[in-house]
Design a protein around this motif. Structure first.
Motif, PDB file in Angstrom:
ATOM      1  N   VAL A 343       0.840  -1.641  -0.190  1.00 15.59           N
ATOM      2  CA  VAL A 343       0.560   0.335  -0.292  1.00 15.59           C
ATOM      3  C   VAL A 343       1.174   0.973   0.534  1.00 15.59           C
ATOM      4  CG1 VAL A 343      -1.841   1.714   1.690  1.00 15.59           C
ATOM      5  CG2 VAL A 343      -1.954  -1.394   0.701  1.00 15.59           C
ATOM      6  N   ASN A 344       1.879   1.240   0.746  1.00 13.05           N
ATOM      7  CA  ASN A 344       2.816   2.745   0.824  1.00 13.05           C
ATOM      8  C   ASN A 344       3.013   2.986  -0.432  1.00 13.05           C
ATOM      9  OD1 ASN A 344       2.175   3.435   3.549  1.00 13.05           O
ATOM     10  ND2 ASN A 344       3.562   2.064   4.423  1.00 13.05           N
ATOM     11  N   LEU A 345       3.912   1.837  -1.205  1.00 11.48           N
ATOM     12  CA  LEU A 345       4.518   1.446  -2.341  1.00 11.48           C
ATOM     13  C   LEU A 345       3.926   2.038  -3.365  1.00 11.48           C
ATOM     14  CD1 LEU A 345       6.021   0.940  -4.177  1.00 11.48           C
ATOM     15  CD2 LEU A 345       5.657  -0.867  -4.730  1.00 11.48           C
ATOM     16  N   PHE A 346       2.282   2.831  -3.321  1.00  7.12           N
ATOM     17  CA  PHE A 346       1.622   2.677  -4.742  1.00  7.12           C
ATOM     18  C   PHE A 346       1.287   4.050  -4.239  1.00  7.12           C
ATOM     19  CE2 PHE A 346       0.617  -1.613  -6.668  1.00  7.12           C
ATOM     20  CZ  PHE A 346       0.598  -1.356  -8.078  1.00  7.12           C
ATOM     21  N   SER A 347       1.211   4.325  -2.896  1.00 13.81           N
ATOM     22  CA  SER A 347       1.038   5.228  -2.608  1.00 13.81           C
ATOM     23  C   SER A 347       2.340   5.939  -2.357  1.00 13.81           C
ATOM     24  CB  SER A 347       1.188   5.409  -0.575  1.00 13.81           C
ATOM     25  OG  SER A 347      -0.105   4.973  -0.191  1.00 13.81           O
ATOM     26  N   THR A 348       3.148   6.137  -2.194  1.00 14.32           N
ATOM     27  CA  THR A 348       4.084   7.182  -2.923  1.00 14.32           C
ATOM     28  C   THR A 348       4.214   7.074  -4.276  1.00 14.32           C
ATOM     29  OG1 THR A 348       5.416   5.746  -0.801  1.00 14.32           O
ATOM     30  CG2 THR A 348       7.112   7.164  -3.210  1.00 14.32           C
ATOM     31  N   LEU A 349       4.131   6.341  -5.308  1.00 14.73           N
ATOM     32  CA  LEU A 349       4.208   6.355  -6.725  1.00 14.73           C
ATOM     33  C   LEU A 349       2.926   7.588  -6.902  1.00 14.73           C
ATOM     34  CD1 LEU A 349       4.604   2.803  -8.146  1.00 14.73           C
ATOM     35  CD2 LEU A 349       6.120   4.308  -8.128  1.00 14.73           C
ATOM     36  N   PHE A 350       2.000   7.396  -6.266  1.00 15.70           N
ATOM     37  CA  PHE A 350       0.697   8.196  -6.461  1.00 15.70           C
ATOM     38  C   PHE A 350       1.109   9.503  -6.391  1.00 15.70           C
ATOM     39  CE2 PHE A 350      -2.704   4.717  -6.362  1.00 15.70           C
ATOM     40  CZ  PHE A 350      -2.020   4.311  -7.439  1.00 15.70           C
ATOM     41  N   THR A 351       1.193   9.612  -4.852  1.00 20.59           N
ATOM     42  CA  THR A 351       1.675  11.345  -4.344  1.00 20.59           C
ATOM     43  C   THR A 351       2.467  12.009  -5.119  1.00 20.59           C
ATOM     44  OG1 THR A 351       2.371  10.127  -2.966  1.00 20.59           O
ATOM     45  CG2 THR A 351       0.580  10.820  -2.014  1.00 20.59           C
ATOM     46  N   GLY A 352       4.098  11.593  -5.483  1.00 22.09           N
ATOM     47  CA  GLY A 352       4.834  11.473  -5.959  1.00 22.09           C
ATOM     48  C   GLY A 352       4.961  12.041  -7.602  1.00 22.09           C
ATOM     49  N   ALA A 353       4.252  11.393  -7.744  1.00 25.16           N
ATOM     50  CA  ALA A 353       4.044  11.838  -9.681  1.00 25.16           C
ATOM     51  C   ALA A 353       3.161  12.661  -9.609  1.00 25.16           C
ATOM     52  CB  ALA A 353       2.829  10.678 -10.769  1.00 25.16           C
ATOM     53  N   SER A 354       2.228  12.961  -8.348  1.00 27.82           N
ATOM     54  CA  SER A 354       0.664  13.998  -8.500  1.00 27.82           C
ATOM     55  C   SER A 354       2.215  15.349  -7.805  1.00 27.82           C
ATOM     56  CB  SER A 354      -0.383  14.220  -7.696  1.00 27.82           C
ATOM     57  OG  SER A 354      -1.028  14.886  -7.809  1.00 27.82           O
ATOM     58  N   LEU A 355       2.274  15.074  -7.286  1.00 28.13           N
ATOM     59  CA  LEU A 355       3.743  16.645  -6.590  1.00 28.13           C
ATOM     60  C   LEU A 355       4.493  16.585  -7.884  1.00 28.13           C
ATOM     61  CD1 LEU A 355       4.641  15.476  -3.162  1.00 28.13           C
ATOM     62  CD2 LEU A 355       3.221  16.884  -3.442  1.00 28.13           C
ATOM     63  N   ALA A 356       5.123  15.970  -8.491  1.00 32.99           N
ATOM     64  CA  ALA A 356       5.778  16.578  -9.709  1.00 32.99           C
ATOM     65  C   ALA A 356       4.913  17.467 -10.589  1.00 32.99           C
ATOM     66  CB  ALA A 356       6.477  15.079 -10.202  1.00 32.99           C
ATOM     67  N   MET A 357       3.903  17.053 -11.026  1.00 32.88           N
ATOM     68  CA  MET A 357       3.422  17.320 -11.565  1.00 32.88           C
ATOM     69  C   MET A 357       2.981  18.740 -11.946  1.00 32.88           C
ATOM     70  SD  MET A 357      -0.654  16.663 -13.304  1.00 32.88           S
ATOM     71  CE  MET A 357      -1.196  17.728 -11.969  1.00 32.88           C
ATOM     72  N   GLN A 358       2.491  19.062 -10.434  1.00 28.48           N
ATOM     73  CA  GLN A 358       2.187  20.379  -9.675  1.00 28.48           C
ATOM     74  C   GLN A 358       3.406  21.088  -9.634  1.00 28.48           C
ATOM     75  OE1 GLN A 358      -0.971  20.152  -6.633  1.00 28.48           O
ATOM     76  NE2 GLN A 358      -0.759  17.720  -7.079  1.00 28.48           N
ATOM     77  N   GLY A 359       4.270  21.102  -9.801  1.00 25.77           N
ATOM     78  CA  GLY A 359       5.361  21.170  -8.818  1.00 25.77           C
ATOM     79  C   GLY A 359       5.627  21.066  -7.103  1.00 25.77           C
ATOM     80  N   GLY A 360       4.518  20.473  -6.542  1.00 28.96           N
ATOM     81  CA  GLY A 360       4.620  20.088  -5.450  1.00 28.96           C
ATOM     82  C   GLY A 360       6.124  20.151  -4.370  1.00 28.96           C
ATOM     83  N   PHE A 361       6.976  19.313  -4.794  1.00 29.12           N
ATOM     84  CA  PHE A 361       8.620  19.467  -4.567  1.00 29.12           C
ATOM     85  C   PHE A 361       8.819  20.861  -3.712  1.00 29.12           C
ATOM     86  CE2 PHE A 361       7.768  14.667  -6.159  1.00 29.12           C
ATOM     87  CZ  PHE A 361       7.989  13.918  -5.024  1.00 29.12           C
ATOM     88  N   TYR A 362       8.874  21.349  -5.526  1.00 26.16           N
ATOM     89  CA  TYR A 362       9.715  22.697  -5.594  1.00 26.16           C
ATOM     90  C   TYR A 362       9.272  23.744  -4.195  1.00 26.16           C
ATOM     91  CZ  TYR A 362      11.464  27.440  -6.527  1.00 26.16           C
ATOM     92  OH  TYR A 362      12.185  28.674  -6.781  1.00 26.16           O
ATOM     93  N   SER A 363       7.944  23.617  -3.976  1.00 24.73           N
ATOM     94  CA  SER A 363       7.110  24.990  -3.557  1.00 24.73           C
ATOM     95  C   SER A 363       7.668  24.091  -1.932  1.00 24.73           C
ATOM     96  CB  SER A 363       5.949  24.527  -3.469  1.00 24.73           C
ATOM     97  OG  SER A 363       4.776  23.858  -3.750  1.00 24.73           O
ATOM     98  N   SER A 364       7.154  22.969  -1.317  1.00 24.17           N
ATOM     99  CA  SER A 364       7.337  22.198  -0.264  1.00 24.17           C
ATOM    100  C   SER A 364       9.332  22.803   0.413  1.00 24.17           C
ATOM    101  CB  SER A 364       7.149  21.146  -0.042  1.00 24.17           C
ATOM    102  OG  SER A 364       5.276  20.938  -0.418  1.00 24.17           O
TER     103      SER A 364
END
Length: 474
Positions: A343-364
């Motif tokens: 479950v945590n593997l897919f959660s990491t993939l889902f949230t990581g892909a979404s954050l990368a798409m909207q620049g969430g990693f950079y702003s955070s």
């Protein structure tokens, strides 16, 4: 000569998906930016201001409705994993790729994702539910039982009380940055990502150390529980922007109702009278609490309604998670650690892909650099969340679900008290009555459940012929 065409097609699906996501992300950015010239040109002699990311542009929208826009963008980010996964599955099934393909790293990965890896003697439970664990439990002395119970109590209380206090602090309190400027952290999804990636790393290391590599469940089966899990976590964090923490804790107790509804729908479960009675009591207690609690910082009717709506979504997704995981345990008999890892593997993939798409990693990360205290809080939050999950599995395996429920109920009561003391929430007499009704219903539910089990056990040991049908009165 090996046929590379199927492998190329699968890689092509992934590349096209990434390209489309990148294109849509740019379109959304330009739309929210109201044109490429929204950012003012830099004054001569000053440093140019960096262009805002999609995540930061969403934060500038109205507080009451920005969560809805962020939710839609998040869901699109999750499709970046779902869509290629479905397309690859359909292609592999139609062309019989998994049966015909020659051995390679890509084919092995596809087989593991969609057909599992088979079962062998490595499938024994990791959560202590085996016969060996039961035998060990019977050999423990009373003193050892007390020590283990205290260990589980301190572990669960410490990890989840820390998690609750920091959760409210990160989502509701201001952090002081450069030049004494204060600001809130707004990206709930980054917190979900940090929690899940640490949980995945811990469980993956454990499975590797124990050499627990194989189980019967196809990997994609975890994606459904993972999606509902990250959605419930996101709604939980987001709700703190609109309602106080005690309200959220009491609302979690109400998830018994959607869990029962999901159990009816998914597993066709039947429930006893006392279960319906306690569910109604919890609902009444929650209504009293909402009526009697006041929070001047979140006073508007629209804000309260939004918070209740977010908590409702949290309970719906969380109830689906537990029921789906229960079905997976019944169907594939994987261990709790394997479930947590998948479950945590897919959660990491889902949230990581979404954050990368909207620049969430950079702003955070920019926020983290400007606010060092946030980094400490975020790391401790993630560690306490991961450790808490491990204590959950260990406590249930050692003492059973009833002891675990009692400990967590006490934890909820202490969490409300801590939140009121630390963050100065006000609760009226009617609100206190509502809290007492909720916890009375929870303890009544535990008591009735244990009594019903005892009656059924006595009925099984008595000779047949009498009409001793198990029933319970409350």
């Amino acid at each position: 000569m090996r046929n590379y065409v199927p492998d190329i097609i699968i890689l092509f699906i992934v590349i096209v998906t990434i390209t489309i996501v990148r294109l849509v992300s740019q379109i959304l950015h330009e739309t929210l930016n109201d044109g490429p010239n929204l950012v003012a040109p830099p004054v001569e002699g000053s440093e140019p201001k960096p262009e805002l990311s999609l995540s930061q542009l969403i934060d500038q929208k109205s507080k009451e409705y920005s969560w809805l826009l962020r939710l839609m963008v998040n869901l699109f980010g999750y499709l970046c994993i779902f869509v290629p996964g479905v397309l690859i599955y359909k292609y592999a099934k139609r062309t019989k790729y998994m049966e015909r393909s020659e051995r390679s790293h890509l084919s092995a990965l596809v087989k593991f994702c969609y057909s599992g890896s088979g079962s062998d003697n490595l499938d024994r439970p990791l959560d202590g539910s085996s016969g060996t664990a039961k035998g060990a439990a019977s050999k423990r002395t009373t003193a050892q039982e007390c020590v283990l119970l205290c260990y589980c109590l301190v572990g669960l209380m410490g990890s989840y009380l820390t998690w609750g206090v920091l959760q409210e602090k990160i989502m509701t309190q201001e952090y002081e940055g450069p030049e004494k400027r204060k600001s809130h952290f707004k990206d709930s999804q980054f917190l979900v990502f940090s929690n899940r990636v640490l949980g995945f790393m811990i469980t993956a290391v454990y499975l590797v150390a124990k050499r627990q590599f194989r189980h019967r469940a196809p990997l994609y089966k975890y994606s459904y529980a993972s999606f509902s899990n990250i959605m419930s976590a996101w709604f939980q964090y987001e709700a703190l922007k609109f309602v106080n923490f005690p309200t959220q804790v009491l609302a979690k107790s109400c998830k018994i109702i959607p869990v029962m509804i999901m159990g009816k729908i998914i597993s066709r479960n039947k429930y006893e009278f006392y279960e319906y009675l306690t569910a109604v009591m919890i609902s009444v207690g929650m209504i009293f609490f909402l009526t009697g609690s006041t929070d001047e910082s979140k006073a508007s009717a629209m804000t309260t309604l939004t918070g209740v709506l977010l908590l409702t979504f949290y309970m719906i997704f969380d109830s689906f998670t537990s029921n789906w995981q229960g079905e997976l345990f019944k169907s594939y008999s994987m261990s709790s650690i394997q479930m947590m890892c998948g479950v945590n593997l897919f959660s990491t993939l889902f949230t990581g892909a979404s954050l990368a798409m909207q620049g969430g990693f950079y702003s955070s990360l920019v926020f983290a650099v400007d606010h060092p205290k946030f980094v400490i809080d975020c790391v401790v939050l993630s560690i306490s969340s991961a450790i808490g999950q491990l204590f959950i599995f260990y406590t249930i395996a050692t003492f059973g679900a009833v002891v675990f429920t009692i400990i967590m109920t006490l934890r909820q009561a202490i969490a409300i008290l801590l939140s009121c003391l630390i963050y100065q929430h006000r609760i009226s007499f009617l609100g206190v009555i509502g809290v007492l009704i909720v916890f009375l219903a929870i303890f009544l539910r535990v008591y009735c459940n244990q009594r019903l089990k005892a009656i059924k056990q006595r009925h099984q040991t008595t000779p047949s012929g009498g009409s001793n049908k198990p029933r319970i009165n409350v």
